[in-house]
Enzyme design. Structure first.
Site, PDB file in Angstrom:
ATOM      1  N   HIS A 167       0.876  -1.185   0.000  1.00  0.00           N
ATOM      2  CA  HIS A 167       0.000   0.000   0.000  1.00  0.00           C
ATOM      3  C   HIS A 167       0.910   1.232   0.000  1.00  0.00           C
ATOM      4  O   HIS A 167       1.722   1.393  -0.903  1.00  0.00           O
ATOM      5  CB  HIS A 167      -0.909  -0.112   1.237  1.00  0.00           C
ATOM      6  CG  HIS A 167      -2.051   0.861   1.309  1.00  0.00           C
ATOM      7  ND1 HIS A 167      -2.414   1.697   0.295  1.00  0.00           N
ATOM      8  CD2 HIS A 167      -2.927   1.127   2.330  1.00  0.00           C
ATOM      9  CE1 HIS A 167      -3.466   2.424   0.665  1.00  0.00           C
ATOM     10  NE2 HIS A 167      -3.787   2.101   1.903  1.00  0.00           N
ATOM     11  N   HIS A 201      -2.154  -2.142  -9.993  1.00  0.00           N
ATOM     12  CA  HIS A 201      -3.192  -1.608  -9.116  1.00  0.00           C
ATOM     13  C   HIS A 201      -4.353  -2.577  -9.019  1.00  0.00           C
ATOM     14  O   HIS A 201      -4.666  -3.258  -9.994  1.00  0.00           O
ATOM     15  CB  HIS A 201      -3.691  -0.253  -9.640  1.00  0.00           C
ATOM     16  CG  HIS A 201      -4.380   0.528  -8.585  1.00  0.00           C
ATOM     17  ND1 HIS A 201      -5.726   0.425  -8.352  1.00  0.00           N
ATOM     18  CD2 HIS A 201      -3.894   1.392  -7.664  1.00  0.00           C
ATOM     19  CE1 HIS A 201      -6.040   1.201  -7.333  1.00  0.00           C
ATOM     20  NE2 HIS A 201      -4.950   1.798  -6.900  1.00  0.00           N
ATOM     21  N   ASP A 240       2.537   5.952  -6.777  1.00  0.00           N
ATOM     22  CA  ASP A 240       3.749   5.878  -5.961  1.00  0.00           C
ATOM     23  C   ASP A 240       5.040   5.960  -6.771  1.00  0.00           C
ATOM     24  O   ASP A 240       6.067   6.398  -6.255  1.00  0.00           O
ATOM     25  CB  ASP A 240       3.761   4.566  -5.155  1.00  0.00           C
ATOM     26  CG  ASP A 240       2.692   4.576  -4.091  1.00  0.00           C
ATOM     27  OD1 ASP A 240       2.476   5.634  -3.493  1.00  0.00           O
ATOM     28  OD2 ASP A 240       2.060   3.528  -3.877  1.00  0.00           O
TER      29      ASP A 240
HETATM   30  N1  COA Z   1       5.412  -6.231 -10.319  1.00  0.00           N
HETATM   31  C1  COA Z   1       5.456  -7.426 -10.937  1.00  0.00           C
HETATM   32  N2  COA Z   1       4.350  -8.154 -11.153  1.00  0.00           N
HETATM   33  C2  COA Z   1       3.181  -7.658 -10.733  1.00  0.00           C
HETATM   34  C3  COA Z   1       3.080  -6.420 -10.108  1.00  0.00           C
HETATM   35  C4  COA Z   1       4.259  -5.694  -9.900  1.00  0.00           C
HETATM   36  N3  COA Z   1       4.236  -4.505  -9.308  1.00  0.00           N
HETATM   37  N4  COA Z   1       1.791  -6.169  -9.797  1.00  0.00           N
HETATM   38  C5  COA Z   1       1.099  -7.217 -10.222  1.00  0.00           C
HETATM   39  N5  COA Z   1       1.931  -8.116 -10.793  1.00  0.00           N
HETATM   40  C6  COA Z   1       1.564  -9.398 -11.364  1.00  0.00           C
HETATM   41  C7  COA Z   1       1.375 -10.402 -10.242  1.00  0.00           C
HETATM   42  O1  COA Z   1       2.572 -11.056  -9.926  1.00  0.00           O
HETATM   43  C8  COA Z   1       0.338 -11.307 -10.848  1.00  0.00           C
HETATM   44  O2  COA Z   1       0.984 -12.161 -11.763  1.00  0.00           O
HETATM   45  P1  COA Z   1       0.522 -13.703 -11.900  1.00  0.00           P
HETATM   46  O3  COA Z   1      -0.896 -13.632 -12.386  1.00  0.00           O
HETATM   47  O4  COA Z   1       1.501 -14.248 -12.877  1.00  0.00           O
HETATM   48  O5  COA Z   1       0.656 -14.282 -10.519  1.00  0.00           O
HETATM   49  C9  COA Z   1      -0.530 -10.370 -11.657  1.00  0.00           C
HETATM   50  O6  COA Z   1       0.297  -9.249 -11.975  1.00  0.00           O
HETATM   51  C10 COA Z   1      -1.760  -9.902 -10.869  1.00  0.00           C
HETATM   52  O7  COA Z   1      -1.331  -9.311  -9.677  1.00  0.00           O
HETATM   53  P2  COA Z   1      -2.046  -9.443  -8.270  1.00  0.00           P
HETATM   54  O8  COA Z   1      -1.013  -9.399  -7.186  1.00  0.00           O
HETATM   55  O9  COA Z   1      -2.999 -10.588  -8.273  1.00  0.00           O
HETATM   56  O10 COA Z   1      -2.899  -8.131  -8.231  1.00  0.00           O
HETATM   57  P3  COA Z   1      -3.540  -7.491  -6.947  1.00  0.00           P
HETATM   58  O11 COA Z   1      -4.746  -6.768  -7.412  1.00  0.00           O
HETATM   59  O12 COA Z   1      -3.702  -8.450  -5.833  1.00  0.00           O
HETATM   60  O13 COA Z   1      -2.389  -6.492  -6.489  1.00  0.00           O
HETATM   61  C11 COA Z   1      -1.073  -4.660  -6.077  1.00  0.00           C
HETATM   62  C12 COA Z   1      -2.385  -5.155  -6.676  1.00  0.00           C
HETATM   63  C13 COA Z   1      -1.066  -3.136  -6.122  1.00  0.00           C
HETATM   64  C14 COA Z   1      -0.944  -5.116  -4.609  1.00  0.00           C
HETATM   65  C15 COA Z   1       0.108  -5.223  -6.902  1.00  0.00           C
HETATM   66  O14 COA Z   1       0.019  -4.733  -8.208  1.00  0.00           O
HETATM   67  C16 COA Z   1       1.443  -4.892  -6.270  1.00  0.00           C
HETATM   68  O15 COA Z   1       1.892  -5.590  -5.358  1.00  0.00           O
HETATM   69  N6  COA Z   1       2.107  -3.794  -6.754  1.00  0.00           N
HETATM   70  C17 COA Z   1       3.354  -3.392  -6.154  1.00  0.00           C
HETATM   71  C18 COA Z   1       3.108  -2.614  -4.872  1.00  0.00           C
HETATM   72  C19 COA Z   1       2.535  -1.253  -5.130  1.00  0.00           C
HETATM   73  O16 COA Z   1       2.988  -0.525  -5.993  1.00  0.00           O
HETATM   74  N7  COA Z   1       1.547  -0.881  -4.300  1.00  0.00           N
HETATM   75  C20 COA Z   1       0.906   0.392  -4.383  1.00  0.00           C
HETATM   76  C21 COA Z   1      -0.469   0.237  -4.915  1.00  0.00           C
HETATM   77  S1  COA Z   1      -1.215   1.800  -5.259  1.00  0.00           S
END
Ligand code: COA
Length: 380
Positions: A219, A258, A309
């Protein structure tokens, strides 16, 4: 392992709000119906905080009064200063804010006179001073006066950080950043604040829950981790090689992706624009080009886009802000959104208490301790 539909409440509508709308048709962000683009272009953070908390845009007179009011609330009680002095200097600044909020809640508890609107304003007014009083005390042995006269929260923060009048470009970039971070519907920290508020707990408790939730790298903590990534590389080519390696190893790249937006984060291009202006102002030849290359690779390889971010990290860095203060800045801004949500939750409250799907053992008889035998290697 595959995740089930609805895991992490993904795609679940968990309640109603009139405060903001996120990602309608996959993109877009409005605060009380106003586009984030127009607000970032024309408004100030204080105007947006007023809009979020009070429900309508202020008139110019109301805005003047509101800004004066926030300025008048910046003093820190002596007992809070003592706690900040006793808080270890190597603490994470998010822990300092979480504790500072809690201490203020003991010194100025919520009452019918000290109500939710007043506490919201008080926290917005004091968070920058809390953080920087603690910072200067431990870094430079200075007990700073937190009552400086900058009208904007952005200018106030930069002034207290650098202990001199901030530059207009940096002040406006910060102001825009605070606008972009101010509110985002049912994100994790806001939802945590609403859950706490729904139990009938006091305002400070709800904000403490939110700060604790924002701290995590998935987050708010992502802006600090994005900076750590960007500054590892000395050139765009090096970033490209390393990033390919990281993606091959399935590393998470902070500042990308996201939960709600599917094609882009509407806030990203706005902060990217400001990051570029700031990069040019300090003649940066590395961080911004590296950031752009990372953005390109993430799109080409994964169809993932930068969230707010990512470019906030370089923008803050160009303003001379230490990396571990990036998430606290998010707190200064999001307190406006949290406050609006706590107030909204209370206006039509229903305890938030969902169900869980049970995956444990079937009912079984209790075995007295002396009759228990170990059943596996792990038990021995
Ligand atoms: N880097 C690499 N791969 C990513 C990614 C990232 N930042 N964000 C998503 N993915 C990939 C996941 O590994 C997943 O791949 P898979 O299907 O092969 O397992 C796919 O994209 C879907 O991601 P998922 O984690 O299921 O999406 P989510 O909706 O649960 O997560 C976030 C959303 C924001 C938590 C996720 O994108 C993330 O962890 N981002 C990095 C942290 C971040 O920037 N947070 C601030 C959010 S505003």
């Amino acid at each position: 392992m595959t995740t089930k539909p609805g895991a992490g409440l993904a795609g679940i509508t968990a309640g109603e709000t009139a405060i903001s709308s996120v990602g309608k048709e996959g993109m877009g962000l409005n605060y009380r119906g106003y586009s984030i683009y127009e607000l970032a272009e024309h408004a100030s953070f204080e105007e947006v905080a007023y809009l979020l908390i009070r429900g309508k845009l202020p008139t110019s007179q109301q805005l003047k009064v509101y800004i004066r009011h926030l300025m008048s609330l910046r003093n820190l009680p002596d007992a809070l200063k003592t706690v900040l002095e006793l808080t270890p200097g190597q603490s994470h600044p998010m822990d300092v804010l979480r504790s500072g909020c809690s201490v203020l809640g003991t010194l100025e508890p919520e009452t019918p006179e000290n109500d939710e609107y007043h506490i919201a304003d008080r926290l917005i007014a004091t968070f920058p001073g809390m953080l920087l009083y603690w910072y200067h005390y431990h870094q430079n042995g200075k007990k700073i006066d937190t009552n400086v006269s900058n009208e904007s929260t952005a200018g106030y923060f930069l002034h207290l950080l650098h202990l001199k009048e901030p530059e207009p470009l940096q002040t406006r970039a910060m102001d825009v950043s605070l606008i972009l971070y101010a509110e985002h519907e049912f994100n994790a920290s806001t939802f945590a604040a609403r859950v706490t508020a729904s139990t009938g707990a006091d305002f400070y408790s709800a904000i403490c829950s939110a700060i604790g939730t924002l701290r995590g790298p998935l987050h708010g903590g992502a802006n600090e981790q994005a900076m750590e990534l960007i500054e590892k590389f000395t050139s765009p080519d090096e970033a490209q090689t390393q990033l390919h390696e990281m993606l091959k190893n399935k590393s998470l790249i902070m500042g990308f992706g996201h939960r709600v937006y599917k094609t882009s984060d509407p806030r990203s291009n706005v902060i990217k624009h400001w990051s570029k202006l700031l990069a040019d102002s300090v003649n940066d030849q590395i961080l911004y080009p590296v950031s752009e290359r990372i953005e390109k690779i993430m799109w080409d390889e994964k169809r993932l886009f930068p969230n707010l971010d990512f470019y906030s990290a370089s923008a803050y860095h160009f303003c001379g802000i230490p990396t571990n203060m990036f998430t606290p800045i998010f707190v200064f801004a999001r307190t406006a959104g949290w406050a609006a949500h706590i107030i909204e939750q209370r206006q039509n409250n229903k305890l938030i208490r969902p169900l869980a799907e049970y995956t444990g053992p079937s009912p079984r008889p209790y075995v007295p301790v002396e009759q228990r035998v170990s059943s596996s290697i792990q038990d021995s």
